[in-house]
Design a protein around this motif. Structure first.
Motif, PDB file in Angstrom:
ATOM      1  N   ILE A 114       1.364   5.577  -2.472  1.00 12.59           N
ATOM      2  CA  ILE A 114       1.413   4.803  -1.220  1.00 12.59           C
ATOM      3  C   ILE A 114       0.382   5.341  -0.239  1.00 12.59           C
ATOM      4  O   ILE A 114      -0.325   4.576   0.437  1.00 12.59           O
ATOM      5  CB  ILE A 114       2.829   4.858  -0.620  1.00 12.59           C
ATOM      6  CG1 ILE A 114       3.814   4.131  -1.541  1.00 12.59           C
ATOM      7  CG2 ILE A 114       2.856   4.229   0.771  1.00 12.59           C
ATOM      8  CD1 ILE A 114       5.256   4.275  -1.123  1.00 12.59           C
ATOM      9  N   LEU A 115       0.266   6.659  -0.149  1.00  7.01           N
ATOM     10  CA  LEU A 115      -0.724   7.276   0.734  1.00  7.01           C
ATOM     11  C   LEU A 115      -2.146   6.881   0.325  1.00  7.01           C
ATOM     12  O   LEU A 115      -2.995   6.589   1.180  1.00  7.01           O
ATOM     13  CB  LEU A 115      -0.576   8.792   0.705  1.00  7.01           C
ATOM     14  CG  LEU A 115       0.459   9.420   1.636  1.00  7.01           C
ATOM     15  CD1 LEU A 115       0.612  10.904   1.320  1.00  7.01           C
ATOM     16  CD2 LEU A 115       0.054   9.236   3.089  1.00  7.01           C
ATOM     17  N   GLU A 116      -2.401   6.868  -0.976  1.00  5.16           N
ATOM     18  CA  GLU A 116      -3.738   6.519  -1.470  1.00  5.16           C
ATOM     19  C   GLU A 116      -4.129   5.102  -1.074  1.00  5.16           C
ATOM     20  O   GLU A 116      -5.268   4.851  -0.653  1.00  5.16           O
ATOM     21  CB  GLU A 116      -3.777   6.680  -2.997  1.00  5.16           C
ATOM     22  CG  GLU A 116      -3.705   8.124  -3.465  1.00  5.16           C
ATOM     23  CD  GLU A 116      -3.254   8.277  -4.898  1.00  5.16           C
ATOM     24  OE1 GLU A 116      -3.059   9.420  -5.356  1.00  5.16           O
ATOM     25  OE2 GLU A 116      -3.094   7.233  -5.599  1.00  5.16           O
ATOM     26  N   THR A 117      -3.194   4.161  -1.209  1.00  5.98           N
ATOM     27  CA  THR A 117      -3.496   2.775  -0.837  1.00  5.98           C
ATOM     28  C   THR A 117      -3.665   2.639   0.671  1.00  5.98           C
ATOM     29  O   THR A 117      -4.524   1.877   1.140  1.00  5.98           O
ATOM     30  CB  THR A 117      -2.384   1.835  -1.318  1.00  5.98           C
ATOM     31  OG1 THR A 117      -1.121   2.260  -0.788  1.00  5.98           O
ATOM     32  CG2 THR A 117      -2.297   1.823  -2.835  1.00  5.98           C
ATOM     33  N   LEU A 118      -2.874   3.375   1.437  1.00  8.29           N
ATOM     34  CA  LEU A 118      -2.974   3.294   2.896  1.00  8.29           C
ATOM     35  C   LEU A 118      -4.323   3.822   3.381  1.00  8.29           C
ATOM     36  O   LEU A 118      -4.992   3.195   4.219  1.00  8.29           O
ATOM     37  CB  LEU A 118      -1.840   4.082   3.542  1.00  8.29           C
ATOM     38  CG  LEU A 118      -1.878   4.175   5.071  1.00  8.29           C
ATOM     39  CD1 LEU A 118      -1.717   2.796   5.692  1.00  8.29           C
ATOM     40  CD2 LEU A 118      -0.789   5.108   5.594  1.00  8.29           C
ATOM     41  N   VAL A 119      -4.735   4.982   2.866  1.00  8.10           N
ATOM     42  CA  VAL A 119      -6.024   5.555   3.269  1.00  8.10           C
ATOM     43  C   VAL A 119      -7.162   4.623   2.866  1.00  8.10           C
ATOM     44  O   VAL A 119      -8.136   4.448   3.613  1.00  8.10           O
ATOM     45  CB  VAL A 119      -6.207   6.952   2.654  1.00  8.10           C
ATOM     46  CG1 VAL A 119      -7.613   7.482   2.912  1.00  8.10           C
ATOM     47  CG2 VAL A 119      -5.174   7.921   3.214  1.00  8.10           C
ATOM     48  N   ALA A 120      -7.034   3.993   1.697  1.00  5.28           N
ATOM     49  CA  ALA A 120      -8.062   3.040   1.262  1.00  5.28           C
ATOM     50  C   ALA A 120      -8.152   1.859   2.219  1.00  5.28           C
ATOM     51  O   ALA A 120      -9.254   1.377   2.522  1.00  5.28           O
ATOM     52  CB  ALA A 120      -7.758   2.556  -0.157  1.00  5.28           C
ATOM     53  N   CYS A 121      -7.011   1.398   2.720  1.00  5.50           N
ATOM     54  CA  CYS A 121      -7.015   0.291   3.690  1.00  5.50           C
ATOM     55  C   CYS A 121      -7.757   0.690   4.965  1.00  5.50           C
ATOM     56  O   CYS A 121      -8.505  -0.115   5.532  1.00  5.50           O
ATOM     57  CB  CYS A 121      -5.581  -0.117   4.023  1.00  5.50           C
ATOM     58  SG  CYS A 121      -4.736  -1.032   2.719  1.00  5.50           S
ATOM     59  N   LEU A 140      -2.482  -0.299  -6.528  1.00  6.46           N
ATOM     60  CA  LEU A 140      -1.596  -1.435  -6.248  1.00  6.46           C
ATOM     61  C   LEU A 140      -0.928  -1.938  -7.516  1.00  6.46           C
ATOM     62  O   LEU A 140       0.266  -2.272  -7.508  1.00  6.46           O
ATOM     63  CB  LEU A 140      -2.390  -2.574  -5.598  1.00  6.46           C
ATOM     64  CG  LEU A 140      -2.644  -2.495  -4.099  1.00  6.46           C
ATOM     65  CD1 LEU A 140      -3.368  -3.751  -3.635  1.00  6.46           C
ATOM     66  CD2 LEU A 140      -1.345  -2.316  -3.316  1.00  6.46           C
ATOM     67  N   VAL A 141      -1.688  -1.997  -8.612  1.00  6.05           N
ATOM     68  CA  VAL A 141      -1.116  -2.447  -9.890  1.00  6.05           C
ATOM     69  C   VAL A 141       0.016  -1.520 -10.319  1.00  6.05           C
ATOM     70  O   VAL A 141       1.083  -1.981 -10.757  1.00  6.05           O
ATOM     71  CB  VAL A 141      -2.214  -2.506 -10.973  1.00  6.05           C
ATOM     72  CG1 VAL A 141      -1.595  -2.707 -12.357  1.00  6.05           C
ATOM     73  CG2 VAL A 141      -3.201  -3.624 -10.667  1.00  6.05           C
ATOM     74  N   ILE A 142      -0.193  -0.226 -10.174  1.00  5.21           N
ATOM     75  CA  ILE A 142       0.845   0.754 -10.529  1.00  5.21           C
ATOM     76  C   ILE A 142       2.087   0.544  -9.678  1.00  5.21           C
ATOM     77  O   ILE A 142       3.229   0.569 -10.171  1.00  5.21           O
ATOM     78  CB  ILE A 142       0.308   2.188 -10.367  1.00  5.21           C
ATOM     79  CG1 ILE A 142      -0.761   2.478 -11.430  1.00  5.21           C
ATOM     80  CG2 ILE A 142       1.433   3.213 -10.469  1.00  5.21           C
ATOM     81  CD1 ILE A 142      -1.520   3.758 -11.200  1.00  5.21           C
ATOM     82  N   ILE A 143       1.898   0.310  -8.383  1.00  7.24           N
ATOM     83  CA  ILE A 143       3.032   0.083  -7.479  1.00  7.24           C
ATOM     84  C   ILE A 143       3.787  -1.177  -7.873  1.00  7.24           C
ATOM     85  O   ILE A 143       5.023  -1.185  -7.947  1.00  7.24           O
ATOM     86  CB  ILE A 143       2.545  -0.002  -6.022  1.00  7.24           C
ATOM     87  CG1 ILE A 143       2.065   1.374  -5.541  1.00  7.24           C
ATOM     88  CG2 ILE A 143       3.646  -0.519  -5.105  1.00  7.24           C
ATOM     89  CD1 ILE A 143       1.427   1.365  -4.176  1.00  7.24           C
TER      90      ILE A 143
END
Length: 284
Positions: free
Chosen positions: A151-158, A190-193
Motif C-alpha cells: 500500500i505504501l509503494e502504491t501511495l508513494v508512486a501516486c 495494484l495487480v497484487i493488491i
C-alpha cells in the motif's frame, strides 16, 4: 429483501466510519469553495478527500445493508487495507496542501488542513480498532507487514505521478526509463493488491510468496536505477531558478525524494519477503 443492520451504525467502528464520511466531506467542500487551482498537487488532495469519503460511505452502506457478507472478497481485509491507505493518503494531503496552498489569511484552506489531520487520526483509530477486534487477529495479506508495504509503494508512486512534468521527460530517454519504472511497479503492485482482495491467489499454480519475492527483487533493482538516473538527467544543466516559489524545479526534488523513499520501502519489502520464504521454511 434487504435486511438492515442498525447495530453496524452504533458500534464504535460504525461511528468512526460516519465521522470519516463527515470530516472528508467537509475537507473537500472547504477546498472546493476556496476555488480550483491548476495544480496536480491540488488535484491529488481533492482526489484523496473525495476518494476517502466515497469509499467510507460505500463501506458504511454495505455493512448497514449486510451486502458485505455476500461480496466474493475478503471484506475484513479490504476494509482494514482501505483504512490504512486512507490514513496514509490523508496524512500526505495534510502535508502537501498547506505547503502549496495556504497562507496566514487563507482561513478555509487552514481549516481544511486541520480537518484533514483529524481525518488521518480517525482512520488510524479505525486501524487500531480493527487490530483489537475480538478475534485477536486479522486474516489477509493486505493487513500484514508486506501488505502494508505494498500500500505504501502504491501511495508513494501516486505522489510521484502528481509531481511529474511531461515537458521535462517527454524527449529524454533517461527520464522516460524512470517514468516506466514508476508506472510498471505501480501497476504490478495494484495487480497484487487486487488479486489478494479478490481472493484469487489460489489460481496460481506456484507459490505466491516466491513470486512476490522475485517481483520485489526486480522492482528494487529498477528503483535503484531510477534513483541514479532521475537526478542525473533531471538536474543536468538545470539549476534552480531565482525566484522559485513552488516552480516546476521543486517537482524534480519531490520526485527524487519520493524515488529514494520508495526504494527504501521496496528494500524492506524484499528483505521481509526473503525472510518469510527462505528462513521460515528452514525453521520448519
Amino acid at each position: 429483501m434487504v435486511n438492515l443492520d442498525l447495530r453496524s451504525l452504533t458500534l464504535p467502528v460504525g461511528i468512526i466510519r460516519m465521522l470519516e464520511v463527515v470530516l472528508t466531506c467537509i475537507s473537500f467542500s472547504l477546498v472546493a469553495s476556496a476555488g480550483h487551482v491548476l495544480s496536480t498537487h491540488w488535484d491529488w488532495c481533492m482526489f484523496t478527500w473525495c476518494f476517502c469519503c466515497f469509499f467510507s460511505l460505500f463501506i458504511l452502506i454495505m455493512e448497514f445493508t449486510r451486502f458485505s457478507a455476500k461480496v466474493p472478497i475478503s471484506w475484513d481485509d479490504f476494509t482494514t487495507a482501505f483504512a490504512m491507505l486512507a490514513a496514509l493518503m490523508c496524512f500526505t494531503s495534510s502535508i502537501i496542501y498547506p505547503t502549496f496552498f495556504t497562507c496566514p489569511t487563507c482561513y478555509r484552506q487552514i481549516a481544511a488542513t486541520v480537518i484533514s489531520l483529524l481525518c488521518f487520526g480517525v482512520y488510524v483509530g479505525l486501524v487500531v480498532l480493527a487490530r483489537l477486534r475480538p478475534s485477536g487477529k486479522i486474516s489477509g495479506f493486505l493487513s500484514t507487514v508486506p501488505g502494508l508495504l505494498k500500500i505504501l509503494e502504491t501511495l508513494v508512486a501516486c505522489i510521484i505521478f502528481t509531481s511529474l512534468d511531461p515537458a521535462r521527460f517527454l524527449f529524454n530517454p533517461g527520464l522516460q526509463w524512470c517514468v516506466a519504472v514508476y508506472s510498471l511497479c505501480f501497476i504490478f503492485a495494484l495487480v497484487i493488491i487486487f488479486l489478494t482482495v479478490g481472493q484469487l491467489l489460489s489460481l496460481f499454480p506456484f507459490s505466491f510468496d516466491k513470486l512476490l519475492t522475485v517481483y520485489n527483487i526486480l522492482a528494487t533493482m529498477m528503483y535503484m536505477t531510477a534513483m541514479v538516473i532521475w537526478p542525473l538527467y533531471g538536474f543536468e544543466n538545470n539549476p534552480r531558478p531565482v525566484p522559485c516559489s513552488h516552480c516546476p524545479w521543486d517537482n524534480l526534488v519531490v520526485v527524487t525524494f519520493m524515488t529514494v523513499t520508495n526504494l527504501v520501502i521496496y528494500i524492506l519489502d524484499t528483505i521481509y519477503s526473503i525472510k518469510v520464504v527462505f528462513f521460515t521454511w528452514d525453521e520448519e
